[in-house]
Design an enzyme around this catalytic site. Structure first.
Site, mmCIF file in Angstrom:
data_model
loop_
_atom_site.group_PDB
_atom_site.id
_atom_site.type_symbol
_atom_site.label_atom_id
_atom_site.label_comp_id
_atom_site.label_asym_id
_atom_site.label_seq_id
_atom_site.Cartn_x
_atom_site.Cartn_y
_atom_site.Cartn_z
ATOM 1 C CG ASP A 1 2.475 -31.648 -25.730
ATOM 2 O OD1 ASP A 1 2.569 -31.553 -24.336
ATOM 3 O OD2 ASP A 1 3.378 -32.749 -26.179
ATOM 4 C CG ASP B 1 3.226 -36.412 -27.831
ATOM 5 O OD1 ASP B 1 2.692 -35.931 -28.818
ATOM 6 O OD2 ASP B 1 4.557 -36.147 -27.515
ATOM 7 C CG ASP C 1 3.394 -34.716 -22.840
ATOM 8 O OD1 ASP C 1 3.769 -34.815 -24.071
ATOM 9 O OD2 ASP C 1 3.530 -33.537 -22.506
HETATM 10 N N1 DCP Z 1 11.227 -35.345 -23.635
HETATM 11 C C1 DCP Z 1 12.510 -35.411 -23.745
HETATM 12 N N2 DCP Z 1 13.423 -35.309 -25.035
HETATM 13 C C2 DCP Z 1 12.399 -34.999 -26.150
HETATM 14 C C3 DCP Z 1 11.161 -35.072 -25.994
HETATM 15 C C4 DCP Z 1 10.422 -35.339 -24.876
HETATM 16 O O1 DCP Z 1 13.307 -35.487 -22.624
HETATM 17 N N3 DCP Z 1 13.213 -34.913 -26.914
HETATM 18 C C5 DCP Z 1 10.533 -35.573 -22.274
HETATM 19 C C6 DCP Z 1 10.737 -34.432 -21.420
HETATM 20 C C7 DCP Z 1 9.435 -33.632 -21.585
HETATM 21 C C8 DCP Z 1 8.359 -34.458 -21.838
HETATM 22 O O2 DCP Z 1 9.206 -35.762 -22.497
HETATM 23 O O3 DCP Z 1 9.264 -32.788 -20.458
HETATM 24 C C9 DCP Z 1 7.094 -34.287 -22.568
HETATM 25 O O4 DCP Z 1 7.712 -33.360 -23.611
HETATM 26 P P1 DCP Z 1 7.060 -31.985 -24.108
HETATM 27 O O5 DCP Z 1 7.895 -31.397 -25.302
HETATM 28 O O6 DCP Z 1 5.635 -32.030 -24.187
HETATM 29 O O7 DCP Z 1 7.682 -31.133 -22.760
HETATM 30 P P2 DCP Z 1 6.719 -30.549 -21.719
HETATM 31 O O8 DCP Z 1 5.311 -31.377 -21.401
HETATM 32 O O9 DCP Z 1 7.582 -30.584 -20.309
HETATM 33 O O10 DCP Z 1 6.471 -29.085 -22.114
HETATM 34 P P3 DCP Z 1 4.964 -28.456 -22.487
HETATM 35 O O11 DCP Z 1 4.396 -28.087 -21.141
HETATM 36 O O12 DCP Z 1 5.197 -27.199 -23.259
HETATM 37 O O13 DCP Z 1 4.056 -29.593 -23.070
HETATM 38 MG MG MG Z 2 4.030 -31.447 -23.163
#
Ligand code: DCP
Ligand code: MG
Length: 360
Positions: A204, A284, A206
């Site tokens: 996604d 998000d 963010d």
């Molecule tokens: N986050 C967290 N705990 C959660 C949800 C989110 O600490 N339950 C924080 C850390 C994540 C960030 O928000 O890195 C963004 O969530 P994502 O699920 O989008 O994670 P990423 O962006 O790191 O992964 P991707 O590249 O798959 O989107």
């Molecule tokens: Mg993400």
């Protein structure tokens, strides 16, 4: 065979937030195996096991060279008996038998497919599996009631399971910036999540939104969302569907947050290739007051394990409570103000780790 004297030994800190973890991974054969078992544990609601595998995987990611022998791992933290067994299997046989049998299992496959639907978590997937639903076809014909997010997730299943590229993230970033500029001058947008850590793809995109004048951000989210939705009447990309957090009141969710699906207009070349002029992307959006912005940026940049480890470090080593809103010092019984991530690391007694090195 390699002799004891020849193998390189590693010295690694035990908390992921004390380590520099770049995207260069010298042990992807091991981290892939451990991550799959972590994922499987999480999909089965075995959180403790999930975290143990995640910590082990993160430790292997942080090693500066490829591991070739079990003896190199002596004295390393974060490696429990089970993780060591998996690593040994991979080193000796090229694959882990547990990973292979998990991948083949009907339950794991079904959990992957079903939780691949936006809005479907492990609990829902488990319930469906117990009712005999293992794939999308069976779900479509089951007569299960889906909520709005899930309907949308099912409709855009293929798009949403296709990784988002950095170029797509940047394109959406420009649109979000245009939206906040239009509804409230001076508002700022920051890219967070994996793309801020330098990842080239993500599941996604963010974003964190704020305004330099405290209080101005109140009520900003609905306006931004309305603007993004209004683009539907143009030929531009627009926000198609949205949902708030399923469970409010957890630490992560107190900001105004919007999980959304964007319809991103494709470039001319891609258009002819697929006959579809747009593609769905998960976005998000989070709004934070400027006073909490540094904590929010830190909290939303990830990785998830890095965040978890920061909070564990704060609590266990510093008697402080860290969230995406604030840092509370339990000893001094007061909140510690910060306007940058650097200040927060300093309060925590940690060396500053830039986003590109938080890929734990
Ligand atoms: N986050 C967290 N705990 C959660 C949800 C989110 O600490 N339950 C924080 C850390 C994540 C960030 O928000 O890195 C963004 O969530 P994502 O699920 O989008 O994670 P990423 O962006 O790191 O992964 P991707 O590249 O798959 O989107
Ligand atoms: Mg993400």
């Amino acid at each position: 065979q390699i002799s004891e004297a020849e193998v390189a030994l590693f010295s690694v800190s035990s908390y992921a937030c004390q380590r520099r973890t770049t995207l260069d991974n010298h042990n992807s054969n091991l981290t892939d195996a451990l991550s799959l078992l972590a994922e499987n544990a999480e999909l089965n609601n075995e959180d403790g096991r999930g975290v143990a595998f995640r910590r082990a995987a993160a430790l292997m990611k942080a090693l500066p060279t490829q591991v070739i022998s079990m003896s190199q791992l002596r004295g390393l933290p974060c490696l429990g008996e089970h993780s060591l067994r998996v690593i040994k299997d991979v080193l000796e046989n090229g694959v882990s038998s547990e990973v292979e049998s998990t991948k083949q299992s009907k339950r794991y496959k079904a959990l992957k497919i079903l939780t691949g639907i936006f809005g479907v978590g492990a609990k829902t997937a488990d319930r469906w599996i117990r009712e005999g639903i293992y794939n999308l076809e069976q779900l479509r014909h089951s007569g299960q009631t889906l909520n709005r997010a899930q309907k949308s997730g099912l409709e855009h299943y293929d798009d949403l399971n296709e990784p988002v590229t950095k170029a797509e993230a940047d394109a959406i970033g420009e649109i979000v910036q245009k939206a906040v500029d239009s509804v409230l001058t001076g508002s700022q947008v920051a890219l967070t999540g994996g793309f801020r850590r330098g990842k080239l793809t993500g599941h996604d995109v963010d974003f964190l939104i704020t305004h330099p004048e405290e209080g101005k951000e109140v009520g900003l989210m609905p306006k931004v969302v309305a603007w993004l939705e209004s683009q539907k009447t143009t030929r531009n990309s627009y926000l198609e569907s949205k949902d708030g957090p399923a469970r409010p009141a957890s630490n992560m969710d107190r900001f105004e947050r919007c999980f959304s699906i964007f319809k991103l207009t494709k470039g001319k070349e891609q258009e002819t290739a697929s006959h579809k002029i747009w593609r769905a992307v998960r976005v998000d959006l989070v709004v934070s007051p400027i006073s909490q912005f540094a904590f929010a940026v830190l909290g939303w940049t990830g990785s998830k394990l890095f965040e978890r480890e920061l909070r564990r470090w704060a609590g266990h080593e510093k008697n402080m409570s860290l969230s995406s809103h604030a840092l509370f010092d339990n000893t001094q019984n007061k909140y510690l103000r910060a306007t940058s991530e650097e200040e927060i690391f300093a309060y925590l007694g940690l060396e500053y780790i830039p986003p590109s090195e938080r890929n734990a």
